[in-house]
Structure formats: C-alpha cells, structure tokens
Design an enzyme around this catalytic site. Sequence first.
Site, short mmCIF file in Angstrom:
data_model
loop_
_atom_site.label_atom_id
_atom_site.label_comp_id
_atom_site.label_asym_id
_atom_site.label_seq_id
_atom_site.Cartn_x
_atom_site.Cartn_y
_atom_site.Cartn_z
N ASP A 102 0.20 7.34 -28.90
CA ASP A 102 -0.66 6.16 -28.75
C ASP A 102 0.17 4.94 -28.38
O ASP A 102 -0.17 4.17 -27.48
CB ASP A 102 -1.51 5.93 -30.01
CG ASP A 102 -0.72 5.98 -31.31
OD1 ASP A 102 0.46 6.39 -31.30
OD2 ASP A 102 -1.28 5.61 -32.35
N ASP A 151 -0.74 15.57 -19.64
CA ASP A 151 -1.87 15.50 -18.71
C ASP A 151 -2.41 14.07 -18.69
O ASP A 151 -2.62 13.48 -17.63
CB ASP A 151 -2.96 16.48 -19.15
CG ASP A 151 -4.18 16.43 -18.25
OD1 ASP A 151 -3.99 16.40 -17.02
OD2 ASP A 151 -5.31 16.43 -18.77
N TYR A 185 -4.07 23.96 -24.28
CA TYR A 185 -4.57 24.62 -23.08
C TYR A 185 -4.61 26.15 -23.22
O TYR A 185 -5.43 26.81 -22.59
CB TYR A 185 -3.69 24.28 -21.87
CG TYR A 185 -4.03 22.97 -21.21
CD1 TYR A 185 -3.90 21.76 -21.90
CD2 TYR A 185 -4.47 22.94 -19.90
CE1 TYR A 185 -4.20 20.56 -21.28
CE2 TYR A 185 -4.77 21.74 -19.27
CZ TYR A 185 -4.63 20.55 -19.96
OH TYR A 185 -4.93 19.38 -19.34
N ASP A 199 -1.60 10.80 -15.66
CA ASP A 199 -2.66 10.10 -14.92
C ASP A 199 -2.59 8.59 -15.20
O ASP A 199 -2.80 7.76 -14.31
CB ASP A 199 -4.06 10.61 -15.32
CG ASP A 199 -4.55 11.71 -14.40
OD1 ASP A 199 -3.72 12.49 -13.89
OD2 ASP A 199 -5.78 11.80 -14.18
N LYS A 230 3.09 13.18 -31.71
CA LYS A 230 2.20 12.56 -32.72
C LYS A 230 2.65 13.11 -34.07
O LYS A 230 1.88 13.74 -34.81
CB LYS A 230 0.74 12.92 -32.37
CG LYS A 230 -0.31 12.19 -33.19
CD LYS A 230 -0.46 10.72 -32.84
CE LYS A 230 -1.43 10.05 -33.80
NZ LYS A 230 -1.50 8.59 -33.63
#
Length: 367
Positions: A223, A247, A141, A251, A191
Amino acid sequence: MRLRVTSLPGDGIGPEVIRQAIRVLEAVAGSFGHELELTEREIGGAALTAFGDPLPPTTIASCLASQAVLLGAVGSPAFDRNPRELRPEAGLLRLRQELGAFANLRPVVYYPALRAISPLREEVVRGTDILVVRELLGGLYFGQPRSIEGAMGARHAVNTMRYSEQEIERIALVAFELARSRRKRLLSVDKANVLECSRLWREVVTRMSADYPDVHLSHQYVDSAAMMLVLKPAEFDVVLTENMFGDILSDQAAGVIGSLGLMASASIGGPVGLYEPVHGSAPDIAGQGVANPLGAILSVALMLRHTYQLAKEAECVEAAVVAALEAGLRTRDIAKAGERTVKTEEAGTWIVELVRATAKTKDRAIS
Ligand code: IPM
Ligand code: MG
C-alpha cells in the site's frame, strides 16, 4: 544468428501491433545479418474460435520448439460468460506455465518527449526508470485450492495465495542480478504486516541479500509502495514483488508515465522467453488501425536482449523509439489535443526506417 520465433497475435489490437513488431524484427534481422524463422499460431479468443481451446496443443508445440514467443494480446468480450478454463486469459496463464516463465520484467521508462501525457508534474516524473520484476507463476493466480461453491445466494469463493521458499528464491535471484546491472537498488514489495506469504518472502529476500552486498535492498508494504510510486516515481529502481501485487503496480507505473501503450514485457526463466506488450486487446479500438505498436516493438527489443543476448540490436530498436518520439511520432493514445497522429502501420514504418538507418551508421562506424 538464427532467430526461431513463434508469433501469437491473439485478440483485438494484438494482430495489428504484432504485424508492426514483426516488421521491426525483420528489419533488425536484415540489417544485422540474422536469419528469422517465424511461425504464427493462435491463442486466446482467436484460438477459442478456431479450436475451442484458448491454448491448443499446436500452439504449445510451436512455442516450445522456438527460442522466443512474441504475443499480442488476449481477451474479448465475446467470451466474458465462458467458464474460467474457456476464457482467452486462461490460454495466456497456461502458456506462462508451459514455458516456465516465472520472471516477468516490466520496464517503466519516462520519455521526456512525452512529458505532456504523464498526469504528474514534470519535476516529479522526470528521470523515472523502473524495472518491475513480477513473480509470474505463483500466488493467487495459481494457488490451490480454488473454487466457487455452494447454493445460489449462499455461495462462497476460495483462492489461495501460496509461495514456497524455492519460488521466492528463484525470482529474487533474477531481481538481484538485474539490480546489479542497473542502479543497484532493489525494493521488495510485500504485505508482511498481514500475510504469511509476505513474511516468508521478506525473510528469504533478506537472507539472499547477503550474497549481494553491492545491491541496496529495502522492503516496503504494497500500500505504501503504491503511494510512493505516484509521489516519487524517480526514486525507484528495481521493484521485486509477487504475482498479484506486480500485476497491479505495473499498471499503476504505466499510468505514471502516461500510457500503457508504451509498456513492454519479458517473461523469462524457462527455456523459452515470452515477450508481450502490457496493454490488453483493447476491443474498443480493435480493427481501426490506430493502436500504438510501440509496446510490442519494445517487447521485440527485450526479446533481442534477454533471449538472444543481442544488446546492440536491442539498443538499436530502443534508440529508434526514442528518436521517433522526439521527432514527433504520436499515436492517438500518446497525443495531446491538436497534435498530428499517425496510424499503427505508419508508426511501424517510422521505426523500421530508423532501425535501418541506425544500423547503417553503426556499420560505417565499425568498418
Ligand atoms: C497482465 C494481464 C494478465 C495478468 C491477464 C490478462 C491474465 O493483466 O499481463 O498484466 O493478470 O497477468
Ligand atoms: Mg495486468
């Protein structure tokens, strides 16, 4: 206590849900003997329209002079073609930076009263109570360099994921402390099989776990964590992760309980806390008075808890939400076909009345 709050209703359904959240905050202040000092300012598309800037200096100044900021939502299709710095979202990202709000807390709570709206079977989702701790000021970001360059047809784009040890440490500290106050299980999501940032992340978090022998730390690739979040949501407690993964996962976690409309968030770590519902501006339903104000109202509860350490007041708001849902409060987004639904304003009234009633019984119990 004196509560100095700046409200930033913003765009779309933002003003509608913030109006109700403020009514609830006023009810809490009135019932528990606090004094509310409220200032309203512009952000996002609303600020672009009024000032040509998604985060005008007057807004920043007011926020920095407050103890807490209550934000509705930013984003409007009207500005979709604007350059990045002149999009409503840029105002929110700059605000997070200005406030030094590096720790984004997103509780994901399953309410048994709403079992019908989770897409998962009851026995899978039952007991889900997750706290996503998302790093909010680093990663893709904000990383430099970033650009889109080159001639049309041959352009290339660059974003940079960058994390320093110090940035990882400060967010991990928040997550470890919160895990300690909950079920003492911390999952760090990364990751590390592919990204250097994640390898450093894992190393720093692992090193810090020595100071928290009472917290059970585990690591998982993002993942795999995304899959487990759907398969076994009730097994998660505190989830610590970097900005972009957080983020996405937050959600997804909202999807697990069935509605983004219930999700609240706190962005803390700096001198002023920022509280906002996770749902966006929802331009498709803006202005109709049907938005779900519970995410904004639960954000007020987080404000009371994290900025003001008013645990009793926070619990009163949360208990009012649970009681209302159990009594059948349904906005359109959380209703089953055929269920009676209420509009935003009526939902707010419902919570205000429950807050007042609970506060009164508590008073009586004390005196
Ligand atoms: C969120 C939102 C924001 C983000 C957008 C609006 C910039 O999706 O708070 O999750 O990506 O952080
Ligand atoms: Mg998001």
